[in-house]
Design a protein around this motif. Structure first.
Motif, PDB file in Angstrom:
ATOM      1  N   SER A  54       0.823  -1.212   0.000  1.00 31.69           N
ATOM      2  CA  SER A  54       0.000   0.000   0.000  1.00 31.69           C
ATOM      3  C   SER A  54       0.858   1.264   0.000  1.00 31.69           C
ATOM      4  CB  SER A  54      -1.025  -0.013   1.135  1.00 31.69           C
ATOM      5  OG  SER A  54      -0.410   0.057   2.381  1.00 31.69           O
ATOM      6  N   ARG A  55       2.183   1.105   0.116  1.00 30.07           N
ATOM      7  CA  ARG A  55       3.059   2.269  -0.105  1.00 30.07           C
ATOM      8  C   ARG A  55       3.478   2.374  -1.578  1.00 30.07           C
ATOM      9  NH1 ARG A  55       6.353   4.194   4.869  1.00 30.07           N
ATOM     10  NH2 ARG A  55       4.799   3.828   6.489  1.00 30.07           N
ATOM     11  N   TYR A  56       3.231   1.316  -2.351  1.00 33.20           N
ATOM     12  CA  TYR A  56       3.598   1.343  -3.773  1.00 33.20           C
ATOM     13  C   TYR A  56       2.431   1.765  -4.661  1.00 33.20           C
ATOM     14  CZ  TYR A  56       7.653  -1.668  -2.586  1.00 33.20           C
ATOM     15  OH  TYR A  56       8.798  -2.193  -2.072  1.00 33.20           O
ATOM     16  N   VAL A  57       1.205   1.387  -4.256  1.00 36.78           N
ATOM     17  CA  VAL A  57       0.056   1.537  -5.164  1.00 36.78           C
ATOM     18  C   VAL A  57      -1.013   2.451  -4.573  1.00 36.78           C
ATOM     19  CG1 VAL A  57       0.426  -0.742  -6.218  1.00 36.78           C
ATOM     20  CG2 VAL A  57      -1.125  -0.517  -4.258  1.00 36.78           C
ATOM     21  N   ASP A  58      -1.983   2.807  -5.424  1.00 42.18           N
ATOM     22  CA  ASP A  58      -3.070   3.710  -4.991  1.00 42.18           C
ATOM     23  C   ASP A  58      -4.334   2.955  -4.596  1.00 42.18           C
ATOM     24  OD1 ASP A  58      -1.726   6.258  -5.609  1.00 42.18           O
ATOM     25  OD2 ASP A  58      -1.749   5.454  -7.645  1.00 42.18           O
ATOM     26  N   LEU A  59      -4.367   1.657  -4.869  1.00 46.43           N
ATOM     27  CA  LEU A  59      -5.542   0.848  -4.500  1.00 46.43           C
ATOM     28  C   LEU A  59      -5.114  -0.619  -4.498  1.00 46.43           C
ATOM     29  CD1 LEU A  59      -9.180   1.228  -5.654  1.00 46.43           C
ATOM     30  CD2 LEU A  59      -8.084  -0.991  -6.010  1.00 46.43           C
ATOM     31  N   LEU A  60      -5.642  -1.368  -3.547  1.00 43.46           N
ATOM     32  CA  LEU A  60      -5.343  -2.802  -3.499  1.00 43.46           C
ATOM     33  C   LEU A  60      -6.626  -3.600  -3.704  1.00 43.46           C
ATOM     34  CD1 LEU A  60      -2.881  -3.162  -0.482  1.00 43.46           C
ATOM     35  CD2 LEU A  60      -2.414  -3.808  -2.854  1.00 43.46           C
ATOM     36  N   GLY A  61      -6.611  -4.519  -4.656  1.00 46.12           N
ATOM     37  CA  GLY A  61      -7.714  -5.467  -4.802  1.00 46.12           C
ATOM     38  C   GLY A  61      -7.257  -6.781  -4.182  1.00 46.12           C
ATOM     39  N   VAL A  62      -8.164  -7.490  -3.539  1.00 48.15           N
ATOM     40  CA  VAL A  62      -7.752  -8.767  -2.941  1.00 48.15           C
ATOM     41  C   VAL A  62      -8.820  -9.826  -3.109  1.00 48.15           C
ATOM     42  CG1 VAL A  62      -8.534  -8.075  -0.619  1.00 48.15           C
ATOM     43  CG2 VAL A  62      -6.891  -9.937  -0.866  1.00 48.15           C
ATOM     44  N   ARG A  63      -8.382 -11.000  -3.513  1.00 41.80           N
ATOM     45  CA  ARG A  63      -9.253 -12.191  -3.545  1.00 41.80           C
ATOM     46  C   ARG A  63      -8.778 -13.127  -2.445  1.00 41.80           C
ATOM     47  NH1 ARG A  63     -11.767 -15.798  -8.271  1.00 41.80           N
ATOM     48  NH2 ARG A  63     -13.118 -13.981  -8.145  1.00 41.80           N
ATOM     49  N   LEU A  64      -9.698 -13.456  -1.554  1.00 39.54           N
ATOM     50  CA  LEU A  64      -9.348 -14.216  -0.364  1.00 39.54           C
ATOM     51  C   LEU A  64     -10.550 -15.055   0.047  1.00 39.54           C
ATOM     52  CD1 LEU A  64      -7.233 -14.524   1.896  1.00 39.54           C
ATOM     53  CD2 LEU A  64      -8.038 -12.365   2.845  1.00 39.54           C
ATOM     54  N   PHE A  65     -10.576 -16.310  -0.396  1.00 41.38           N
ATOM     55  CA  PHE A  65     -11.752 -17.160  -0.187  1.00 41.38           C
ATOM     56  C   PHE A  65     -11.884 -17.623   1.268  1.00 41.38           C
ATOM     57  CE2 PHE A  65     -11.891 -18.927  -4.838  1.00 41.38           C
ATOM     58  CZ  PHE A  65     -12.343 -17.698  -5.279  1.00 41.38           C
ATOM     59  N   ALA A  66     -12.986 -18.344   1.498  1.00 41.15           N
ATOM     60  CA  ALA A  66     -13.281 -18.851   2.838  1.00 41.15           C
ATOM     61  C   ALA A  66     -12.247 -19.884   3.281  1.00 41.15           C
ATOM     62  CB  ALA A  66     -14.665 -19.505   2.823  1.00 41.15           C
ATOM     63  N   SER A  67     -12.007 -19.894   4.613  1.00 36.96           N
ATOM     64  CA  SER A  67     -11.109 -20.905   5.173  1.00 36.96           C
ATOM     65  C   SER A  67     -11.773 -22.285   5.103  1.00 36.96           C
ATOM     66  CB  SER A  67     -10.795 -20.569   6.633  1.00 36.96           C
ATOM     67  OG  SER A  67     -11.977 -20.711   7.424  1.00 36.96           O
TER      68      SER A  67
END
Ligand code: CP
Length: 359
Positions: free
Chosen positions: A102-115
Motif C-alpha cells: 500500500s506504499r507502492y500503489v493507490d488501490l489494493l484489490g484482494v481475492r481471499l476465499f473462505a477458510s
C-alpha cells in the motif's frame, strides 16, 4: 474508504454505479485514461480468470498500471496469526506485506476465499477485514469468504439492461446446484442481496441443510422490504422455477462442512440431481422464456446442462463482460471518493464497518 461489501453504500451511489456500468458497456472508450498515473495492486490468494483479467484491463483502460501478486508463488508466503512467533514456512506477515504494497500503489484489490474451517470468521469476513486494516490505501474485495461485490454490481447492471431498467417485481430464482466440492457462499450471498435490493421477488431454492447465512437472509428481507421486493425459501428446485424470469444457479457447501465434513459430503451427494436442465427451464416465465445466469466458472453437466448454456436463454457471457464495465466504474468511484475525502481532510467510508471457492 474501502469497498468490501455493498451493505453500507448509499442507495444513490449504488444506483449511480449501475448506471455508470451500463454507460461503460455502451461505450468501451468511456473513462479512457481518466486516471493516468494511478496504480493498482491485485493480490490473488485464489485462482481466477474473469476477475484477474477484467481488473487488469479495467485499470489499463483508465490509464492506471496494475501489478498482480499471487502470494506464495514468486512471493514469500504470508503468515496471518498475530502474537505467534513465525517459525513455520511463511517468511512474511500479512501486516508488512499489505503495509509495503500500500506504499507502492493507490488501490489494493484482494481475492481471499473462505477458510472452510471457521464458520464465524468466514461469515464475518475476518481475514478480509484484517487485510483492509493493514492497508493505507482503499481496498477492493475481489471475492472474499462471504461477499463478491464486483460480481454483484456487474449482475445488477445486466439485469437492469435485460429488463429495460425495470427489474423490480420480476421473479428471480437463486438455485442451489450440486458440485463435487463444498464451495463458499460469497456469490450466493451477494447475489441474493443484489436481487433483493433491485426489488425483485427472490426465491432461494436449496435442499435442507444448505441454507445461506441467517444474517444475510435477514439483511436481504430488510432490503426487499425497502425496495418493494420479496424473499422466500424453498427446498424444491422444480416448484421454484415456475414462472421465473431469471434462474441464477450456484453451488455452495452446507454449514455441516464446518462441523462434520463427512456429513456435508453425504448430504450434498444426496442432491446430485440439483442441476438446471432444459426441462426445468421450460417451467420458467412464458413457457420457457426465463433466462439462465451464472457467475462462472461453471461445471457443464453438473451445475447446468450443455443445451441450456448453449441455448438462446442465457446471460452468463454478458455477466462476464459486465465485470469489466462494472470494475471500471468502481475504480473510478473509489478514487474520486477518496480524493474528496483527503481534500476535505476527513475519512469517507463506503464500508464504515468493513465487510462484514468457487471453481
Ligand atoms: N466470477 C468470477 O469471479 O470468476 P473468476 O473466479 O474466474 O474470477
Amino acid at each position: 474508504m474501502h469497498l468490501l461489501d455493498w451493505h453500507d453504500v448509499a442507495e444513490s451511489d449504488w444506483t449511480s454505479l449501475i448506471e455508470q456500468s451500463l454507460l461503460n458497456g455502451a461505450d468501451r472508450r468511456r473513462l479512457e485514461n481518466t486516471h493516468l498515473g494511478k496504480s493498482v495492486g491485485l493480490v490473488f490468494f485464489n485462482d481466477s480468470l474473469r476477475t484477474r483479467v477484467s481488473m487488469e484491463l479495467a485499470a489499463a483502460s483508465l490509464g492506471a498500471t496494475s501489478v498482480t501478486v499471487t502470494p506464495g508463488s514468486g512471493t514469500w508466503g504470508f503468515a496471518w496469526e498475530k502474537g505467534v512467533p513465525m517459525l513455520g514456512a511463511e517468511a512474511e506477515h500479512i501486516q508488512e506485506a499489505v503495509g509495503v504494497l500500500s506504499r507502492y500503489v493507490d488501490l489494493l484489490g484482494v481475492r481471499l476465499f473462505a477458510s472452510g474451517t471457521d464458520l464465524v470468521k468466514d461469515m464475518q469476513d475476518n481475514m478480509l477485514k484484517q487485510f483492509a486494516a493493514a492497508s493505507a490505501v482503499p481496498v477492493l474485495n475481489l471475492e472474499s469468504a462471504s461477499r463478491h461485490p464486483c460480481q454483484a454490481l456487474a449482475d445488477a447492471a445486466v439485469l437492469t439492461r435485460h429488463f429495460s431498467g425495470q427489474p423490480k417485481g420480476k421473479k428471480f430464482v437463486l438455485s442451489w446446484a450440486y458440485h463435487p466440492k463444498p464451495l463458499p457462499m460469497a456469490v450466493p450471498h451477494s447475489t441474493l442481496l443484489m436481487a433483493a435490493r433491485l426489488g425483485m421477488n427472490v426465491t432461494v431454492a436449496r435442499p435442507d441443510g444448505f441454507e445461506l447465512d441467517p444474517e444475510v437472509m435477514k439483511q436481504a428481507r430488510q432490503s426487499a422490504a425497502a425496495s418493494g421486493g420479496s424473499v422466500e425459501e424453498m427446498n424444491r428446485q422444480d416448484s421454484a422455477m415456475e414462472g421465473a424470469h431469471i434462474v441464477y444457479a450456484k453451488a455452495w457447501g452446507g454449514k455441516a462442512r464446518y462441523e462434520d465434513p463427512a456429513i456435508e459430503v453425504r448430504d450434498r451427494q444426496a442432491h446430485s440431481d440439483w442441476r438446471v436442465t432444459r426441462h426445468l427451464m421450460a417451467l420458467t416465465n412464458g413457457g420457457g422464456q426465463g433466462k439462465f445466469m451464472h457467475c462462472l466458472p461453471v461445471r457443464r453437466g453438473v451445475v447446468v446442462d450443455d443445451d441450456v448454456l448453449d441455448g438462446a436463454h442465457t446471460l452468463h457471457l454478458e455477466q462476464a463482460e459486465y465485470r469489466l464495465h462494472a470494475q471500471k466504474a468502481i475504480l473510478s468511484w473509489l478514487w474520486e471518493r477518496n480524493k474528496k475525502s483527503s481534500d476535505s481532510g476527513g475519512t469517507v467510508s463506503a464500508s464504515s464497518n468493513p465487510a462484514a471457492n468457487h471453481p
